[in-house]
Write a protein that holds these residues in place. Structure first.
Motif, PDB file in Angstrom:
ATOM      1  N   PRO A 284       0.684  -1.161  -0.021  1.00 55.70           N
ATOM      2  CA  PRO A 284      -0.487  -0.601  -0.373  1.00 55.70           C
ATOM      3  C   PRO A 284       1.146   1.484   0.008  1.00 55.70           C
ATOM      4  O   PRO A 284       1.406   1.566   0.603  1.00 55.70           O
ATOM      5  N   ASN A 285       0.642   2.246  -0.771  1.00 52.28           N
ATOM      6  CA  ASN A 285       1.379   3.352  -0.538  1.00 52.28           C
ATOM      7  C   ASN A 285       2.657   3.432  -0.744  1.00 52.28           C
ATOM      8  O   ASN A 285       3.827   4.193  -0.685  1.00 52.28           O
ATOM      9  N   ALA A 286       3.429   2.788  -1.426  1.00 52.05           N
ATOM     10  CA  ALA A 286       4.913   2.577  -2.043  1.00 52.05           C
ATOM     11  C   ALA A 286       4.678   3.576  -3.057  1.00 52.05           C
ATOM     12  O   ALA A 286       3.949   4.751  -3.876  1.00 52.05           O
ATOM     13  N   CYS A 287       5.910   3.726  -3.261  1.00 51.82           N
ATOM     14  CA  CYS A 287       6.120   5.379  -3.582  1.00 51.82           C
ATOM     15  C   CYS A 287       7.243   4.727  -4.997  1.00 51.82           C
ATOM     16  O   CYS A 287       6.934   3.334  -5.738  1.00 51.82           O
ATOM     17  N   ALA A 288       7.261   6.323  -5.451  1.00 48.56           N
ATOM     18  CA  ALA A 288       7.293   6.566  -7.383  1.00 48.56           C
ATOM     19  C   ALA A 288       8.207   5.346  -7.866  1.00 48.56           C
ATOM     20  O   ALA A 288       8.634   4.453  -8.545  1.00 48.56           O
ATOM     21  N   GLU A 289       9.251   5.067  -7.249  1.00 52.84           N
ATOM     22  CA  GLU A 289      11.191   4.768  -7.705  1.00 52.84           C
ATOM     23  C   GLU A 289      10.386   3.584  -7.037  1.00 52.84           C
ATOM     24  O   GLU A 289      11.818   2.758  -7.698  1.00 52.84           O
ATOM     25  N   ASP A 290       9.806   3.368  -5.755  1.00 55.64           N
ATOM     26  CA  ASP A 290       9.908   1.424  -5.474  1.00 55.64           C
ATOM     27  C   ASP A 290       8.498   1.123  -7.045  1.00 55.64           C
ATOM     28  O   ASP A 290       9.505  -0.309  -7.232  1.00 55.64           O
ATOM     29  N   LEU A 291       8.021   1.874  -7.293  1.00 53.93           N
ATOM     30  CA  LEU A 291       7.055   1.125  -8.648  1.00 53.93           C
ATOM     31  C   LEU A 291       8.003   1.246  -9.550  1.00 53.93           C
ATOM     32  O   LEU A 291       7.835   0.229 -10.674  1.00 53.93           O
ATOM     33  N   ASN A 292       8.515   2.202  -9.872  1.00 57.59           N
ATOM     34  CA  ASN A 292       9.672   1.969 -11.047  1.00 57.59           C
ATOM     35  C   ASN A 292      10.497   0.936 -11.659  1.00 57.59           C
ATOM     36  O   ASN A 292      10.573   0.550 -12.137  1.00 57.59           O
ATOM     37  N   ASN A 293      11.766   0.694 -10.298  1.00 61.17           N
ATOM     38  CA  ASN A 293      12.213   0.041 -10.219  1.00 61.17           C
ATOM     39  C   ASN A 293      12.954  -1.150  -9.138  1.00 61.17           C
ATOM     40  O   ASN A 293      13.137  -2.812 -10.144  1.00 61.17           O
ATOM     41  N   GLY A 294      11.686  -1.417  -9.047  1.00 60.08           N
ATOM     42  CA  GLY A 294      10.797  -3.333  -8.530  1.00 60.08           C
ATOM     43  C   GLY A 294      11.724  -3.471  -7.476  1.00 60.08           C
ATOM     44  O   GLY A 294      11.617  -4.707  -7.245  1.00 60.08           O
TER      45      GLY A 294
END
Length: 412
Positions: A284-294
């Motif tokens: 939940p509420n993952a930051c954009a950086e984590d969503l981008n690089n996995g």
């Protein structure tokens, strides 16, 4: 234009108009029928699912845990080790999942062409022990016989009907071939497979030493053939005459090892493909950086992905069940090794097949050599982040592997 010509013109146009009308009518009916058929198929699929579920509910009582495993599990629960006692309801769920796994092997969902079929299981052949008469192998040989007998008896009781059919090329797709010494090795990732491939390359004359073969050459060099690369006659001949080996590992340890390897170190494939999808769905509420690089997937998130019937990405061989990688109740393996006794099992196997005397199974860690090896103690550290119910669900997921290979300490 005389009246006769007028009459003929009107008649021709009239016939053409009638034919066009009939064509349009037929086309409209086909479209309507197609929509109805599609609805019937969808309804039929739903009804079929319902019938299958009802059948499982009626027949699951036929599947029972072997008595010796029941006793071993009772001993484990009474041994004082930290574990959760299975309730009656949860045990029923476990047996139901095991039964469903067995059913998936028993029944082909779609008919296959005859050229792509064969009868199962193949006959198990006694090992030629003439090259391993030394007394130092006696204990290992006794253990090996017990493993083979256990798996063979399990498959006789629970492994399927007498002559099931399955798609041959899929079943043998994970089996590597070494023709010189007539070996078939089924690859189980995170159970010593990299070093086993190195051994096969040396046996095949592709390398002089296992220590000179890089990780990339092992996995991406395509030096070794898999059994599905042969024609039907070649596959059948090798399955019936070559020595067939599989090496397995405690499922929970194998799962943790796969997670550490693929998600705790930089990886150009698993992070963008699996990591992104896992973080997006389970954080939940993952930051954009984590969503981008996995990167940075947590073990608990990975477990949620594993147990989700609606996974955002598919399964992977590194955490797939051995029962779906190597089909132990379809292919009668002559040798069953375990990661827990990998070196002694592997070196005994090399004696049996007449390998060069100087060839020993390598004991080095293939990658991330500075990391501690994944052991039972390491597994317990990862399981601390999970609830008892989540640990139980992982055990349920790998239940058939636990049964087939007699692993009875699921770290619950």
């Amino acid at each position: 234009m005389n009246p006769k010509q007028v009459f003929l013109s009107v008649l021709i146009f009239g016939v053409a108009g009638l034919l066009l009308f009939m064509y349009l009518q037929v086309w409209a009916e086909e479209q309507h029928t197609g929509r109805l058929e599609k609805r019937r198929e969808q309804k039929g699929a739903s009804e079929t699912t319902g019938r299958i579920q009802e059948r499982f509910a009626n027949q699951k009582s036929k599947f029972h845990m072997p008595e010796d495993l029941k006793k071993k599990k009772e001993n484990l629960l009474n041994s004082g080790r930290p574990t959760r006692v299975l309730t009656k309801a949860s045990q029923s769920q476990v047996e139901d999942q095991a039964y469903r796994s067995i059913e998936r092997h028993q029944e082909a969902k779609t008919p296959f062409k005859k050229s792509n079929e064969m009868s199962w299981p193949l006959v198990i052949h006694p090992l030629n022990k003439s090259l391993a008469k030394d007394n130092k192998w006696k204990k290992i040989d006794e253990t090996q016989e017990k493993r083979r007998s256990f798996l063979q008896e399990f498959c006789k009781k629970y492994g399927g009907v007498s002559h099931p059919q399955s798609q041959l090329f899929h079943v043998v797709s994970r089996i590597y071939v070494e023709d010189k010494h007539k070996i078939l090795y089924c690859e189980v990732p995170k159970a010593g497979c990299s070093n086993w491939k190195r051994v096969l390359m040396v046996l095949n004359g592709l390398a002089s030493s296992t220590y000179n073969i890089s990780h990339d050459a092992v996995h991406y060099g395509k030096h070794l053939k898999t059994l599905d690369s042969f024609d039907l006659k070649g596959i059948h001949m090798r399955l019936n005459t070559y020595v067939k080996a599989v090496f397995v590992r405690d499922p929970m340890e194998r799962l943790v090892s796969a997670f550490r390897d693929k998600f705790e170190h930089p990886n150009s494939y698993y992070h963008p493909v699996f990591g992104r999808a896992i973080i997006k769905k389970y954080r939940p509420n993952a930051c954009a950086e984590d969503l981008n690089n996995g990167s940075g997937v947590k073990f608990k998130e990975f477990v949620h992905y594993l147990l989700d019937v609606h996974r955002p990405v598919g399964m992977d061989i590194h955490w797939e069940k051995v029962s779906k990688l190597c089909y132990p109740c379809l292919i009668s393996y002559d040798f069953v090794g375990k990661f827990e006794t990998l070196e002694e099992d592997a070196n005994y196997f090399l004696q049996l097949i007449g390998a060069p005397k100087g060839l020993k199974f390598p004991n080095f860690k293939d990658r991330h050599s500075s990391d501690e090896r994944t052991s039972a103690q390491v597994v317990r550290q990862y399981l601390k982040d999970l609830s008892g119910a989540e640990r139980q669900l992982i055990y349920d997921f790998y239940y058939l592997d636990y049964l087939m290979f007699n692993y009875t300490t699921p770290h619950l």
